[in-house]
Write a protein that holds these residues in place. Structure first.
Motif, PDB file in Angstrom:
ATOM      1  N   PHE A 282       0.832  -1.199   0.000  1.00 50.32           N
ATOM      2  CA  PHE A 282       0.000   0.000   0.000  1.00 50.32           C
ATOM      3  C   PHE A 282       0.868   1.250   0.000  1.00 50.32           C
ATOM      4  O   PHE A 282       0.593   2.205  -0.731  1.00 50.32           O
ATOM      5  CB  PHE A 282      -0.933   0.016   1.212  1.00 50.32           C
ATOM      6  N   ALA A 283       1.907   1.250   0.842  1.00 50.83           N
ATOM      7  CA  ALA A 283       2.809   2.406   0.903  1.00 50.83           C
ATOM      8  C   ALA A 283       3.374   2.705  -0.483  1.00 50.83           C
ATOM      9  O   ALA A 283       3.384   3.857  -0.937  1.00 50.83           O
ATOM     10  CB  ALA A 283       3.931   2.140   1.899  1.00 50.83           C
ATOM     11  N   LYS A 284       3.836   1.672  -1.169  1.00 51.78           N
ATOM     12  CA  LYS A 284       4.405   1.867  -2.505  1.00 51.78           C
ATOM     13  C   LYS A 284       3.350   2.380  -3.480  1.00 51.78           C
ATOM     14  O   LYS A 284       3.604   3.313  -4.259  1.00 51.78           O
ATOM     15  CB  LYS A 284       4.996   0.554  -3.010  1.00 51.78           C
ATOM     16  N   ALA A 285       2.164   1.797  -3.430  1.00 54.56           N
ATOM     17  CA  ALA A 285       1.101   2.175  -4.367  1.00 54.56           C
ATOM     18  C   ALA A 285       0.680   3.621  -4.188  1.00 54.56           C
ATOM     19  O   ALA A 285       0.239   4.269  -5.147  1.00 54.56           O
ATOM     20  CB  ALA A 285      -0.105   1.245  -4.195  1.00 54.56           C
ATOM     21  N   GLN A 286       0.816   4.157  -2.977  1.00 56.07           N
ATOM     22  CA  GLN A 286       0.398   5.537  -2.704  1.00 56.07           C
ATOM     23  C   GLN A 286       1.559   6.529  -2.792  1.00 56.07           C
ATOM     24  O   GLN A 286       1.442   7.661  -2.333  1.00 56.07           O
ATOM     25  CB  GLN A 286      -0.259   5.616  -1.331  1.00 56.07           C
ATOM     26  N   GLY A 287       2.678   6.096  -3.352  1.00 54.82           N
ATOM     27  CA  GLY A 287       3.766   7.031  -3.634  1.00 54.82           C
ATOM     28  C   GLY A 287       4.784   7.202  -2.542  1.00 54.82           C
ATOM     29  O   GLY A 287       5.655   8.077  -2.628  1.00 54.82           O
ATOM     30  N   ALA A 288       4.716   6.392  -1.462  1.00 54.64           N
ATOM     31  CA  ALA A 288       5.719   6.502  -0.399  1.00 54.64           C
ATOM     32  C   ALA A 288       7.075   6.044  -0.911  1.00 54.64           C
ATOM     33  O   ALA A 288       7.175   5.196  -1.810  1.00 54.64           O
ATOM     34  CB  ALA A 288       5.309   5.673   0.811  1.00 54.64           C
ATOM     35  N   VAL A 289       8.134   6.593  -0.313  1.00 53.74           N
ATOM     36  CA  VAL A 289       9.493   6.156  -0.635  1.00 53.74           C
ATOM     37  C   VAL A 289      10.020   5.206   0.430  1.00 53.74           C
ATOM     38  O   VAL A 289      11.124   4.666   0.290  1.00 53.74           O
ATOM     39  CB  VAL A 289      10.462   7.343  -0.784  1.00 53.74           C
ATOM     40  N   GLY A 290       9.251   5.006   1.513  1.00 49.16           N
ATOM     41  CA  GLY A 290       9.731   4.130   2.562  1.00 49.16           C
ATOM     42  C   GLY A 290       8.671   3.842   3.597  1.00 49.16           C
ATOM     43  O   GLY A 290       7.554   4.363   3.541  1.00 49.16           O
ATOM     44  N   THR A 291       9.042   2.999   4.550  1.00 52.52           N
ATOM     45  CA  THR A 291       8.187   2.688   5.685  1.00 52.52           C
ATOM     46  C   THR A 291       8.919   3.058   6.970  1.00 52.52           C
ATOM     47  O   THR A 291      10.145   3.135   7.012  1.00 52.52           O
ATOM     48  CB  THR A 291       7.823   1.192   5.739  1.00 52.52           C
ATOM     49  N   GLY A 292       8.129   3.270   8.040  1.00 57.06           N
ATOM     50  CA  GLY A 292       8.683   3.585   9.353  1.00 57.06           C
ATOM     51  C   GLY A 292       8.173   2.579  10.366  1.00 57.06           C
ATOM     52  O   GLY A 292       7.163   2.834  11.032  1.00 57.06           O
ATOM     53  N   PRO A 293       8.850   1.435  10.516  1.00 62.08           N
ATOM     54  CA  PRO A 293       8.375   0.405  11.432  1.00 62.08           C
ATOM     55  C   PRO A 293       8.915   0.577  12.850  1.00 62.08           C
ATOM     56  O   PRO A 293       9.908   1.261  13.097  1.00 62.08           O
ATOM     57  CB  PRO A 293       8.930  -0.885  10.809  1.00 62.08           C
TER      58      PRO A 293
END
Length: 375
Positions: A282-293
């Motif tokens: 989902f993050a990738k599909a919405q244009g994010a460049v990364g995740t913050g876990p």
């Protein structure tokens, strides 16, 4: 004499060729970060240098800047009269003297106060009481800061210019905050041209493409941030709980009846690998460049949550062309653990310790920097 290929040899050759092709296509995290103008590994000062100074105050942000942190991190809210300001909690009681200044309104959310009212609060003395070993007279009377004031701090040094790492905090409480944030960043000249990149040796993050990173736990806010600022790097924060990444236990800490939060989260795992991957996708599909876990910390504590930086998780995230910025890590044993697992940046309250771990020590000590800033 021509070579003879057996079916098994041919199959082995095809497998090797496919493996080499996949390896060639594997995204390189260093290249991913460079394209976004984001340092790797990134030192993200969580609410400033908030181990040594009151969180989200001028003392904390100036210290993080002068130590050499890459980013000043903040939780963004909006006052009753429409001013963007930095505060983590919805309620003002933990970090201000609201109970003394506005006793009848002490339980009201921060966004029920005008900015002028918020400015009357003491946002520093609580730190002296909570941490007497780090207390300083200059912390008393520190104010809640507006976004404009934090930008001034980020721009206010000739030695080092950090970037801004901005979270839309509970954005459902502030309809339109994504648009307001864009307007203010644009007005202050902080929305960079898409073409600029960050040289590997350049630590003046506040001058590159990655000068601003936007972050949120909220899927809808991520969509709105991308609509408003498609060229600005964005990160989807990850959390293990019902309604977020679904845990295998199906249980939240609040409903568990347990008292040791760190121990509870240390046992938690996503429902399955597919559940974790859905959030990354989902993050990738919405244009994010990364995740913050989140991370599970060796010594436990209030910042220790589910271990969402397991090597397979980071590998999958990298395979999708995304970076991993983990929260919130303060100790060398945990720096080593999460870097070894493959993360690309770390949220920390102790920028001095993380910079030292990365062999990027500040030119002077925390004490001297605080004194030089008048604290």
């Amino acid at each position: 004499m021509p070579a003879t290929f057996t079916p098994s040899a041919l199959m082995l050759g095809l497998m090797l060729a496919c493996g080499l092709a996949q390896a060639a296509e594997q995204p390189d995290p260093e290249a991913l970060a460079a394209r976004q103008g984001i340092p790797r590994p990134a030192v993200i000062a969580h609410r400033g240098a908030s181990f040594d100074a009151p969180e989200s105050t001028a003392a904390s942000y100036k210290l993080a800047r002068d130590l050499g942190a890459d980013y000043l991190e903040m939780d963004l809210q909006r006052s009753k009269d429409g001013v963007l300001f930095a505060l983590h909690d919805n309620n003002l009681q933990r970090t201000t003297d609201v109970a003394r200044k506005f006793p009848e309104r002490k339980d009201s959310p921060a966004n029920a106060f005008t900015m002028a009212e918020l400015k009357t609060l003491d946002a520093g003395s609580w730190f002296n009481q909570a941490h007497p070993d780090r207390a300083r007279p200059g912390f008393a009377g520190l104010q809640i800061l507006t976004l404009d004031e934090i930008i001034d701090i980020a721009q206010g040094s000739t030695a080092h210019k950090p970037g801004l790492y901005i979270e839309t905090k509970e954005p459902q409480l502030f309809p339109g905050i994504e648009h307001d944030l864009k307007a203010q960043l644009q007005d202050r000249g902080w929305l960079s041209p898409a073409g600029s990149t960050l040289a590997k040796s350049d630590l003046a993050v506040g001058q590159g493409k990655g000068k601003v990173v936007l972050q949120t736990f909220d899927k809808h806010s991520l969509e709105l941030l991308h609509k408003e600022m498609p060229q600005v790097p964005k990160v989807l924060l990850l959390w293990l709980a019902p309604g977020s990444i679904e845990p295998a236990s199906g249980q939240s800490f609040a409903g568990s009846g347990e008292t040791d939060k760190a121990a509870f989260y240390a046992r938690q795992q996503p429902r399955d690998q597919a559940e974790f991957k859905r959030w990354v996708d989902f993050a990738k599909a919405q244009g994010a460049v990364g995740t913050g876990p989140s991370a599970a910390l060796t010594a436990g504590g209030d910042q220790s949550y589910a271990d969402l930086v397991q090597p397979w998780m980071n590998q999958y995230t990298h395979e999708q062309g995304l970076l991993v910025h983990v929260y919130t890590v303060d100790e060398p044993v945990d720096f080593q653990k999460v870097i070894g697992a493959g993360v690309d940046g770390i949220f920390t309250n102790r920028s001095d310790q993380l910079l030292k771990y990365f062999q990027r020590p500040a030119g002077t000590s925390v004490t001297r920097l605080l004194e030089a800033s008048g604290y």
